[in-house]
Scaffold this motif. Sequence first.
Motif, PDB file in Angstrom:
ATOM      1  N   ASP A  50      15.807 121.570   4.143  1.00  0.00           N
ATOM      2  CA  ASP A  50      16.997 121.735   4.981  1.00  0.00           C
ATOM      3  C   ASP A  50      17.112 123.205   5.363  1.00  0.00           C
ATOM      4  O   ASP A  50      16.498 124.081   4.745  1.00  0.00           O
ATOM      5  CB  ASP A  50      18.259 121.267   4.255  1.00  0.00           C
ATOM      6  N   GLU A  51      17.877 123.450   6.398  1.00  0.00           N
ATOM      7  CA  GLU A  51      17.952 124.798   6.958  1.00  0.00           C
ATOM      8  C   GLU A  51      18.470 125.826   5.954  1.00  0.00           C
ATOM      9  O   GLU A  51      17.919 126.925   5.830  1.00  0.00           O
ATOM     10  CB  GLU A  51      18.861 124.775   8.194  1.00  0.00           C
ATOM     11  N   GLU A  52      19.505 125.486   5.219  1.00  0.00           N
ATOM     12  CA  GLU A  52      20.103 126.451   4.296  1.00  0.00           C
ATOM     13  C   GLU A  52      19.114 126.881   3.208  1.00  0.00           C
ATOM     14  O   GLU A  52      18.942 128.070   2.946  1.00  0.00           O
ATOM     15  CB  GLU A  52      21.356 125.843   3.654  1.00  0.00           C
ATOM     16  N   ALA A  57      15.729 126.466   3.112  1.00  0.00           N
ATOM     17  CA  ALA A  57      14.517 127.078   3.647  1.00  0.00           C
ATOM     18  C   ALA A  57      14.753 128.524   4.063  1.00  0.00           C
ATOM     19  O   ALA A  57      13.938 129.412   3.770  1.00  0.00           O
ATOM     20  CB  ALA A  57      14.007 126.267   4.833  1.00  0.00           C
ATOM     21  N   ASP A  58      15.854 128.777   4.732  1.00  0.00           N
ATOM     22  CA  ASP A  58      16.139 130.139   5.191  1.00  0.00           C
ATOM     23  C   ASP A  58      16.488 131.064   4.030  1.00  0.00           C
ATOM     24  O   ASP A  58      16.199 132.265   4.070  1.00  0.00           O
ATOM     25  CB  ASP A  58      17.273 130.122   6.217  1.00  0.00           C
ATOM     26  N   LYS A  72      16.924 134.062   8.546  1.00  0.00           N
ATOM     27  CA  LYS A  72      17.857 133.114   9.159  1.00  0.00           C
ATOM     28  C   LYS A  72      17.275 132.558  10.457  1.00  0.00           C
ATOM     29  O   LYS A  72      16.794 133.295  11.311  1.00  0.00           O
ATOM     30  CB  LYS A  72      19.195 133.809   9.440  1.00  0.00           C
ATOM     31  N   GLY A  73      17.315 131.253  10.581  1.00  0.00           N
ATOM     32  CA  GLY A  73      16.791 130.595  11.773  1.00  0.00           C
ATOM     33  C   GLY A  73      15.330 130.209  11.662  1.00  0.00           C
ATOM     34  O   GLY A  73      14.775 129.579  12.570  1.00  0.00           O
ATOM     35  N   TYR A 103      13.804 128.012   9.701  1.00  0.00           N
ATOM     36  CA  TYR A 103      13.540 126.581   9.557  1.00  0.00           C
ATOM     37  C   TYR A 103      13.490 125.879  10.916  1.00  0.00           C
ATOM     38  O   TYR A 103      12.593 125.068  11.185  1.00  0.00           O
ATOM     39  CB  TYR A 103      14.622 125.962   8.676  1.00  0.00           C
ATOM     40  N   LYS A 104      14.439 126.193  11.787  1.00  0.00           N
ATOM     41  CA  LYS A 104      14.468 125.570  13.114  1.00  0.00           C
ATOM     42  C   LYS A 104      13.206 125.908  13.904  1.00  0.00           C
ATOM     43  O   LYS A 104      12.657 125.070  14.624  1.00  0.00           O
ATOM     44  CB  LYS A 104      15.708 126.020  13.879  1.00  0.00           C
ATOM     45  N   ARG A 105      12.751 127.143  13.761  1.00  0.00           N
ATOM     46  CA  ARG A 105      11.538 127.551  14.480  1.00  0.00           C
ATOM     47  C   ARG A 105      10.315 126.789  13.973  1.00  0.00           C
ATOM     48  O   ARG A 105       9.431 126.430  14.749  1.00  0.00           O
ATOM     49  CB  ARG A 105      11.324 129.052  14.341  1.00  0.00           C
ATOM     50  N   LYS A 106      10.272 126.552  12.682  1.00  0.00           N
ATOM     51  CA  LYS A 106       9.154 125.797  12.113  1.00  0.00           C
ATOM     52  C   LYS A 106       9.121 124.379  12.659  1.00  0.00           C
ATOM     53  O   LYS A 106       8.053 123.859  13.039  1.00  0.00           O
ATOM     54  CB  LYS A 106       9.265 125.775  10.586  1.00  0.00           C
TER      55      LYS A 106
END
Length: 369
Positions: A126-128, A130-131, A137-138, A140-143
């Motif tokens: 999840d984003e929290e 992973a980051d 910050k951000g 996870y979304k880039r991955k």
Amino acid sequence: MADEKERLQEIAPPPMAMLAEVTHRCPLACPYCSNPLELKAAAQELSTEEWADAFRQAAELGVLHLHLSGGEPASRRDIVELVSAAQEADLYTNLITSGIGINEKRLDAMVDAGLKHIQLSIQGVDEETADLVGGYKGGYKRKLQLAEWIGARGIPLTVNAVCHRTNMASIPEMIELALTLGAGRLEIATVQFHGWAIENRSQLMPTREQVEATTQLVEDERKRLEGKLVIDYVPADYYATYPKACLGGWGRIGINVDPTGRVLPCHAAESIPSLEFENIREKNLHDIWYHSSSFNAFRGTDWMQEPCRSCDRRLVDFGGCRCQAMAIAGDANAADPACHKSPLKDKMVEMANTAANSGDKIEFVYRGR
């Protein structure tokens, strides 16, 4: 000529793979990073031309697979040129990346230049999480976006998931995420305590119970997903009965080149202070592989002490990890303390238990910060 080839084969077979750590620069700051605590500066890095020459030398030596790594290899502005140079050397090229710094245009350029495979690191499901682990910050979304682009282009994808105490409970979700991203292979690697991971041992060390549960889970999931997803698993050796054959044995299968051109038998080898490492700027890769003191230091069995010297597994695990022996025994020639025959095995388990039960409120020491 045939006699010379046979003589060299007695020293070691040609390496199959080269890990090219083209830079130590990285937008992430993972607390388990295997890079040394003293990161190499950008000004010291090999140039495009120097790396291209290294790739040619590697191919001539017998290397088949090239892994472009770092740090983050995409931090290099010439990453496309490096892929192209590897293609010209006829190397199967794999990019090991955090996913940061790669947009669609750059991805297409690397594929057009000859990139064959991508390994994408995932620090959490999840984003929290992973980051937090990656310190970016951000990220996870880039991955996830990069994985979508990779899938759309039909590029083979491996997901790298480093597991540790704080995320071992999420391994089932990691497996499902790898399937969702279209990966053909998932590498679940328990943290190896070198580099920055040593600085974070108390935060990252899994418990014995976690390790046993994860090992059983991986075994079950391999059966369930046979034909769909290949799962490679690197277990926690602090609780193991026998040590792993580190990189298939010292100086037997792979070769590492750091950002400055130093040639290493493994990524953590510089933790052994008695070794001196040649530089590809000054010496040919062929000579380094076969004749350097660092690569020959732990080849064969002559260097072994007891209990390794008389052990019937000495040609199975090759004495285990030399860097781990150095870190815990203070002697790179000693038996890997992961082995139950080592007199330091109890000490190693005690270290693991102490770290694993140290609590979860210890903050990460982030790489390079």
